[in-house]
Write an enzyme that holds these catalytic residues in place. Structure first.
Site, short mmCIF file in Angstrom:
data_model
loop_
_atom_site.label_atom_id
_atom_site.label_comp_id
_atom_site.label_asym_id
_atom_site.label_seq_id
_atom_site.Cartn_x
_atom_site.Cartn_y
_atom_site.Cartn_z
N GLU A 188 0.86 -1.18 0.00
CA GLU A 188 0.00 0.00 0.00
C GLU A 188 0.89 1.23 0.00
O GLU A 188 1.92 1.27 0.68
CB GLU A 188 -0.90 0.02 1.25
N ASP A 191 -5.68 10.10 10.20
CA ASP A 191 -4.35 9.55 10.41
C ASP A 191 -3.79 9.91 11.77
O ASP A 191 -3.96 11.03 12.25
CB ASP A 191 -3.38 10.05 9.33
#
Ligand SMILES: Cc1ncc(COP(=O)(O)O)c(C=O)c1O
Lengths: 412, 266
Positions: free
Chosen positions: B49, B60
């Protein structure tokens, strides 16, 4: 071209995906937040129909916020400019010193109903954080306020109030260390703690439900104004201009919400954004400087950005307006031409502050000083059949250091 | 035809182990370095990824934020991200690549143009963190048309009813978020509890490759061996931060880390 539907609150004129005018707003959130947002939406829709909820809220607005805030004529300023008659709606009279108290109250009530023990929120100017800390204390709730470290330095008086009320300030050091980063950090916090915490966003921005709760709350301002206009003039004046500064746009929405249905020739709505320092490229005026749409903080709206899609840095002397994006509702109002948006530079805002405080017994903070700058610009060109009302939505005390530095002195 | 992603899972299943998925941010800390890292860890990882950085990330944690800011500070642009994938895909035995990021970057680039570009450079899958069901239906269909796997996320807050709908509309891979957290948080609940939730999801998504992500590290990874696949992201981003701080080469550090992760699940 889409049109505003008469008799329905503008906050409710979105499609099933939360978009106004088909393209502004929405719910761009992480999967984790879908359920908490859904729960909050159901709770809010239930509460706003509940007579007891509204009664409790009205009671708080009357006895805790202090209702109504004054509507006054600025005779000296009017005489000085020699044109339109200038009035001010003194929303800074509200407990705490700004309009942010209305939204904070609704959120605290919803937090209680949701049986959550604490709230988290963002703040730029510190007013939203201060109001959340006040109502948290009143309701016996915990409160975490996310604030950029640049704003903590420049809005110290409000930070002191937040802490005095027993709330915790969480300094945000990422990015530009201002409101945009505070909101991001607050949303991130909610992603991790949505099972325990209630989140309130401090303006008319964010995923659809937060836009709605905020607009629902601040609209108290225009309900009062409508009555006050009728008392003063016997009816709504023929040529009326309502001027309000726009950051996220909560104050402007609240000031205008009763008046969207009127023709714009009858009641003109003027939003004033932060143009930033005169000689700088940086600004916080996505509407008036024609920024493109970006997805920020869960919603699509005009936003200052670079060609790759990164959110651009902004600059303004007023922390409360120093935000790269704006409300989906103001984007919609711009697109359909119901409101007009302009900007004032830092210099113009300071000059307006100086003139207004010299002539009148009021002391607007730097955010509404932007609105006064617009009033000062347009009033001389209009005759006295025109009525200008400025929303003086914040008190200058929080800006005393900035003003002293810039203008040499601050007196109150 | 089966996607490269499905084939990668199939191979791991045959080897009786979960697939190892790694996450790093493209351009962390430079374009050149992140390409080197990809090439190097691809020896052990099954699927890679790659994050495309955005400067207002709302989901995040600090580790990935650090990586993203580092990449942005070094001037990473979307076109560089595509270039990195393109160059990586030139190597022999390259692994499937999944791009992951926020919708704003896609929106600004243009949905169709973005997907076309992905296909052109060899991207196998896409994760758009803030484009949840059902708003993602159109985008998902566009991906499918272009043979790109659109990967949806499920979270502990996702209701059963919603989960069924998401699974039904999903392609060959699903991402299960282990806990209420931004990326990289400490495990707040026990691996057993996470696995129990995971198998509830798995019962509804038998035919889909379902991976677990968030909070997986060298220490915890071996507890999750029964899953179809495991994503390690923040731990690797932290690894890059640490080696930069010590003025060491992050390529070597990351190679070691991924090797170790792999050894814990085989
Ligand atoms: C006094 C004052 N006015 C205006 C604003 C701008 O926000 P909004 O546009 O949501 O009213 C703020 C925000 O902090 C504020 O404190």
């Amino acid at each position: 071209m889409m049109k505003i539907k008469k008799g329905i609150p503008l906050i409710d004129q979105h499609d099933k995906n939360g978009f106004y005018g088909g393209k502004f707003g929405g719910n761009y959130v992480a999967e984790t937040l879908k359920k908490p947002i859904d729960d909050l939406t159901k709770l809010f829709e239930k509460c706003r129909k509940d007579k007891n909820f509204i009664k409790e809220r009205d009671n708080l607005y009357e006895n805790y916020v202090g209702k109504p805030t004054r509507f006054i004529k600025l005779q000296n300023l009017t005489d000085h400019l020699g044109g339109a008659q200038i009035y001010a709606k003194m929303v800074s009279d509200a407990n705490g010193g700004a309009h942010k108290i209305y939204n904070a109250i609704t959120h605290a009530m919803l937090c209680k109903k949701a049986k959550k023990k604490y709230m988290c929120t963002d703040t730029g100017a510190g007013y939203n954080g201060k109001m959340f800390s006040m109502v948290a204390k009143k309701f016996g709730l915990g409160c975490k306020v996310f604030m950029g470290t640049r704003d903590m330095e420049r809005q110290k008086p409000n930070c002191d109030s937040i802490r005095k009320n027993g709330a915790e300030i969480i300094p945000v050091t990422s990015g530009s260390k201002t409101l945009v980063d505070a909101v991001s950090e607050c949303i991130r916090y909610w992603v991790s703690n949505c099972d325990k915490a209630h989140m309130g966003i401090g303006s008319l921005v964010g995923p659809n439900i937060f836009v709605k709760i905020c607009g629902f709350s601040t609209s108290q301002i225009s309900r009062e104004l409508k009555v006050q206009l009728e008392e003063e003039f016997g009816k709504i004046p023929k040529r009326l201009k309502l001027i309000n500064c726009v950051g996220g746009g909560s104050s402007a929405y609240g000031f205008w919400s009763e008046f969207f249905d009127y023709d714009k020739k009858h009641i003109e709505l003027i939003g004033v954004e932060a143009g930033g320092p005169k000689n700088s490229k940086l600004h916080a005026a996505p509407l008036s400087k024609n920024s493109k749409i970006a997805i920020l903080h869960g919603a699509a709206a005009y936003c200052v950005q670079d060609s790759d899609g990164q959110i651009d840095e902004t600059d303004s002397c007023s922390s409360g307006l120093d935000y790269p994006s704006t409300s989906p509702i103001h984007c919609y109002l711009k697109d359909i031409g119901r409101a007009r948006y302009s900007f004032a530079t830092d210099e113009e805002a300071f000059a307006a502050y100086k003139l207004v405080t010299e002539l009148e017994e009021i002391s607007p903070s730097l955010e509404p000083s932007h609105s006064f700058a617009e009033a000062i610009k347009i009033a001389p060109r209009l005759d006295d059949s025109n009525i200008i009302v400025v929303n003086s939505c914040g008190d200058s005390l929080k800006d005393k250091d900035i003003i002293k530095k810039r203008l040499g002195s601050y007196s109150r | 035809m089966k996607s490269q992603i499905s084939l990668a899972f199939k191979k791991c299943r045959k080897e009786n182990r979960p697939a190892l998925l790694t996450y790093i941010v493209a351009g962390d800390n430079t374009k050149k370095k992140s390409l080197e890292i990809l090439k190097s860890i691809s020896e052990y990882a099954d699927i890679l990824e790659l994050g495309f950085a955005h400067n207002a990330p709302t989901a995040d944690g600090p580790q990935i934020q650090n990586s993203s800011y580092r990449a942005l500070k070094n001037g990473i642009k979307l076109k560089d991200v595509f270039q990195i994938v393109k160059n990586y895909k030139k190597i022999k035995n390259s692994k499937p690549c999944i791009l992951m990021g926020y919708y704003q970057m896609v929106y600004k680039y243009g949905e169709r143009k973005f997907i076309r570009k992905c296909k052109q450079v060899g991207v196998d899958g896409l994760i758009i963190v803030d484009l949840p069901f059902p708003d993602n239906k159109k985008f998902s269909r566009l991906c499918k048309k272009n043979s790109i796997t659109f990967i949806q996320l499920l979270s502990p807050t996702t209701s059963n009813e919603r989960m069924k709908k998401i699974i039904q509309s999903s392609h060959d891979m699903i991402y299960y978020i282990s806990m209420l957290s931004t990326t990289g948080g400490k495990l707040k609940i026990s691996p057993n509890k996470i696995l129990k939730n995971y198998f509830k999801v798995k019962r509804l998504s038998k035919a889909k490759n379902t991976v677990i992500g968030f909070g997986i590290t060298e220490k915890t990874i071996s507890s999750f061996k029964k899953a179809d696949g495991l994503v390690v992201g923040s731990a690797l981003c932290k690894g890059i931060s640490e080696s930069l701080k010590k003025r060491q080469n992050p390529v070597i550090k990351l190679n070691k880390m991924v090797k170790k992760l792999k050894s814990r699940i085989t």
